[in-house]
Design a protein around this motif. Structure first.
Motif, mmCIF file in Angstrom:
data_model
loop_
_atom_site.group_PDB
_atom_site.id
_atom_site.type_symbol
_atom_site.label_atom_id
_atom_site.label_comp_id
_atom_site.label_asym_id
_atom_site.label_seq_id
_atom_site.Cartn_x
_atom_site.Cartn_y
_atom_site.Cartn_z
ATOM 1 N N THR A 1 0.838 -1.193 0.000
ATOM 2 C CA THR A 1 0.000 0.000 0.000
ATOM 3 C C THR A 1 0.870 1.238 0.000
ATOM 4 O OG1 THR A 1 -1.732 -1.133 1.254
ATOM 5 C CG2 THR A 1 -1.768 1.271 1.284
ATOM 6 N N LYS B 1 0.610 4.741 1.216
ATOM 7 C CA LYS B 1 -0.253 5.451 2.160
ATOM 8 C C LYS B 1 0.197 6.906 2.262
ATOM 9 C CE LYS B 1 -1.479 5.531 7.032
ATOM 10 N NZ LYS B 1 -1.126 4.968 8.342
ATOM 11 N N ASN C 1 -2.579 -1.035 -3.731
ATOM 12 C CA ASN C 1 -3.521 -0.301 -2.908
ATOM 13 C C ASN C 1 -3.002 1.103 -2.646
ATOM 14 O OD1 ASN C 1 -5.261 -2.573 -2.568
ATOM 15 N ND2 ASN C 1 -3.767 -3.397 -1.143
ATOM 16 N N SER D 1 -3.859 4.525 -0.212
ATOM 17 C CA SER D 1 -4.599 4.982 0.955
ATOM 18 C C SER D 1 -4.285 6.451 1.161
ATOM 19 C CB SER D 1 -4.186 4.169 2.191
ATOM 20 O OG SER D 1 -4.771 4.709 3.349
ATOM 21 N N THR E 1 -8.543 3.860 -0.669
ATOM 22 C CA THR E 1 -9.285 4.149 0.551
ATOM 23 C C THR E 1 -8.943 5.538 1.033
ATOM 24 O OG1 THR E 1 -7.567 3.174 1.942
ATOM 25 C CG2 THR E 1 -9.355 1.733 1.258
#
Length: 163
Positions: free
Chosen positions: A96, A98, A121, A123, A143
């Motif tokens: 991820t 982030k 991913n 974030s 997200t």
């Protein structure tokens, strides 16, 4: 004898000038997968995306892929605005990226073929952070979290699949 040394000096000077014209990527190690470029500095190769992000110490840093990159860790972009240039390669993995704190991330595709893909991913905490996907193709989970007491949030997604 003086003429010999003058010519020898001319040959060395010419050699150094020609070497100075070569792009720094020509000197990248074979096992490097990314190049990190800080403002006003030459690119430096790194063997992993994690190592390159560990070396980021200022805004305006660009991490350029020079081969396909697969990563599995969480990389926290929490202090600086960073650009990832896909450069026609793929950024994949179960890891991820982030964006938190005061960090920012822009993902771009500068290669003429526009074939770079992101499959991981993302974030974004969305409190004073910046996340921009601009070019390449994206698949994965994005997200975001917004706290009630935080008012600043920037997120823009502009991705395409290029065939």
């Amino acid at each position: 004898m003086k003429r010999f040394f003058t010519r020898l000096g001319s040959v060395f000077l010419t050699l150094f000038l020609v070497l100075g014209l070569l792009p720094m990527s020509a000197f990248a190690a074979e096992d490097d997968v990314v190049q990190l470029t800080k403002p006003f500095e030459n690119p430096v190769g790194y063997g992993s995306l994690q190592d390159a992000f560990s070396a980021v110490d200022r805004h305006g840093t660009t991490i350029k892929l020079i081969s396909n990159v697969d990563f599995s860790d969480e990389i926290d972009i929490d202090q600086y605005y960073v650009t990832i240039d896909l450069n026609g390669y793929n950024l994949t993995g179960s890891g991820t990226l982030k964006v938190s704190g005061n960090g920012g991330l822009t993902i771009i595709e500068t290669n003429e073929t526009k074939t770079g893909k992101v499959s991981c991913n993302l974030s974004n905490e969305l409190k004073g952070t910046y996340l921009l996907l601009n070019g390449g193709a994206y698949s994965g989970t994005i997200t975001g979290q917004v706290s009630a007491d935080e008012s600043s949030a920037n997120a823009k997604f502009s991705t395409s699949v290029y065939e």
